[in-house]
Design an enzyme around this catalytic site. Structure first.
Site, PDB file in Angstrom:
ATOM      1  CG  HIS A 112      -1.583   2.993  -0.004  1.00 53.79           C
ATOM      2  ND1 HIS A 112      -1.456   1.623   0.157  1.00 53.79           N
ATOM      3  CD2 HIS A 112      -2.355   3.177  -1.103  1.00 53.79           C
ATOM      4  CE1 HIS A 112      -2.137   1.019  -0.805  1.00 53.79           C
ATOM      5  NE2 HIS A 112      -2.682   1.943  -1.585  1.00 53.79           N
ATOM      6  CD  GLU A 183       5.742   5.222  -2.208  1.00 51.10           C
ATOM      7  OE1 GLU A 183       6.116   4.672  -1.174  1.00 51.10           O
ATOM      8  OE2 GLU A 183       5.497   4.581  -3.248  1.00 51.10           O
TER       9      GLU A 183
HETATM   10  C1  GAR Z   1       6.438   1.529  -1.019  1.00 53.84           C
HETATM   11  O1  GAR Z   1       6.024   1.792  -2.329  1.00 53.84           O
HETATM   12  C2  GAR Z   1       5.269   1.723  -0.059  1.00 53.84           C
HETATM   13  O2  GAR Z   1       4.436   2.783  -0.401  1.00 53.84           O
HETATM   14  C3  GAR Z   1       4.549   0.417  -0.221  1.00 53.84           C
HETATM   15  O3  GAR Z   1       5.583  -0.551  -0.270  1.00 53.84           O
HETATM   16  C4  GAR Z   1       6.754   0.044  -0.846  1.00 53.84           C
HETATM   17  C5  GAR Z   1       7.930  -0.192   0.092  1.00 53.84           C
HETATM   18  O4  GAR Z   1       9.137   0.213  -0.521  1.00 53.84           O
HETATM   19  N1  GAR Z   1       3.635   0.188   0.849  1.00 53.84           N
HETATM   20  C6  GAR Z   1       2.440  -0.389   0.682  1.00 53.84           C
HETATM   21  O5  GAR Z   1       2.074  -0.843  -0.360  1.00 53.84           O
HETATM   22  C7  GAR Z   1       1.589  -0.446   1.929  1.00 53.84           C
HETATM   23  N2  GAR Z   1       0.232  -0.764   1.619  1.00 53.84           N
HETATM   24  P1  GAR Z   1      10.437   0.540   0.338  1.00 53.84           P
HETATM   25  O6  GAR Z   1      10.705  -0.662   1.252  1.00 53.84           O
HETATM   26  O7  GAR Z   1      11.511   0.707  -0.698  1.00 53.84           O
HETATM   27  O8  GAR Z   1      10.185   1.795   1.119  1.00 53.84           O
END
Ligand code: GAR
Length: 202
Positions: A112, A183
């Site tokens: 998250h 992340e």
């Molecule tokens: C990421 O920032 C992840 O942390 C977020 O969506 C993005 C996905 O990016 N997730 C959430 O917000 C879940 N609540 P990605 O497809 O490039 O990994």
């Protein structure tokens, strides 16, 4: 010992999936193996990333099923077929049912893009999280990897990393910095930690 079989569930660009693929290649992840990538959307770029890395893919598109139960049963069938032992939610934009969550208790983790318990829970996903952090005016945000339980973003925290907010940040610039500085580092590290713990339990 055989590495833990991991499924990564995605919905969009898949940069976190890419970080996991790279971490497996570089040896940061050695106790687990990404065995399946499941996308909630047939057009997610994450599917291309999986294919380029030679990982099997599946699409679990909720619009293709009459109801949530049928959708989740199809998802479970594809996970069981591959003998998946750990599920990683990496930008998976779908709230799973309590039954599904109970079935994978302590075997499902999520990344998250904030320091939980700030800017999390229902409605906080993707760019909305960073919009909320900027609107509040916090000077530090970050990312969290946690186990998934029945409370949205409420499960036990595995790892967190702080990221500074800069003057003039937009939701987009902040999202990118949180990904790069937090992340993409803590998700692979947490996946290795949880996989190693699962292997030690066996
Ligand atoms: C990421 O920032 C992840 O942390 C977020 O969506 C993005 C996905 O990016 N997730 C959430 O917000 C879940 N609540 P990605 O497809 O490039 O990994």
């Amino acid at each position: 010992m055989n590495p833990v079989k991991i499924a990564v569930l995605v919905s969009g660009g898949g940069t976190n999936l890419q970080a996991l693929i790279d971490a497996e290649k570089s040896g940061v992840i050695k106790s687990g193996k990404i065995t399946l990538v499941v996308s909630s959307s047939p057009t997610a770029y994450a599917l291309e990333r999986a294919k380029n890395a030679g990982i099997e893919t599946a699409v679990a598109d909720k619009h293709a099923y009459a109801n949530r139960k049928d959708f989740e049963e199809a998802l479970i069938a594809s996970l069981e077929e591959k003998g998946i032992e750990l599920i990683v939610l990496a930008g998976f934009m779908y709230i799973l049912s309590p039954d599904f969550i109970a079935r994978y208790k302590d075997r499902m983790i999520n990344v998250h893009p904030s320091l939980i318990p700030s800017f999390c829970g229902d409605g906080f996903y993707g760019l909305h999280v960073h919009e909320a952090a900027l609107a509040y005016g916090v000077k530090v945000t970050g990312a969290t990897v946690h186990f998934v339980n029945e409370i949205t973003d409420g499960g036990k925290i595995i790892m967190q990393k702080a990221v500074e907010i800069h003057e003039g940040d937009t939701p987009e610039t902040l999202q990118k910095r949180v990904m790069q500085e937090a992340e993409w580092l803590i998700l692979p590290a947490a996946v290795e930690k949880v996989s190693k713990d699962i292997l030690t339990e066996e």
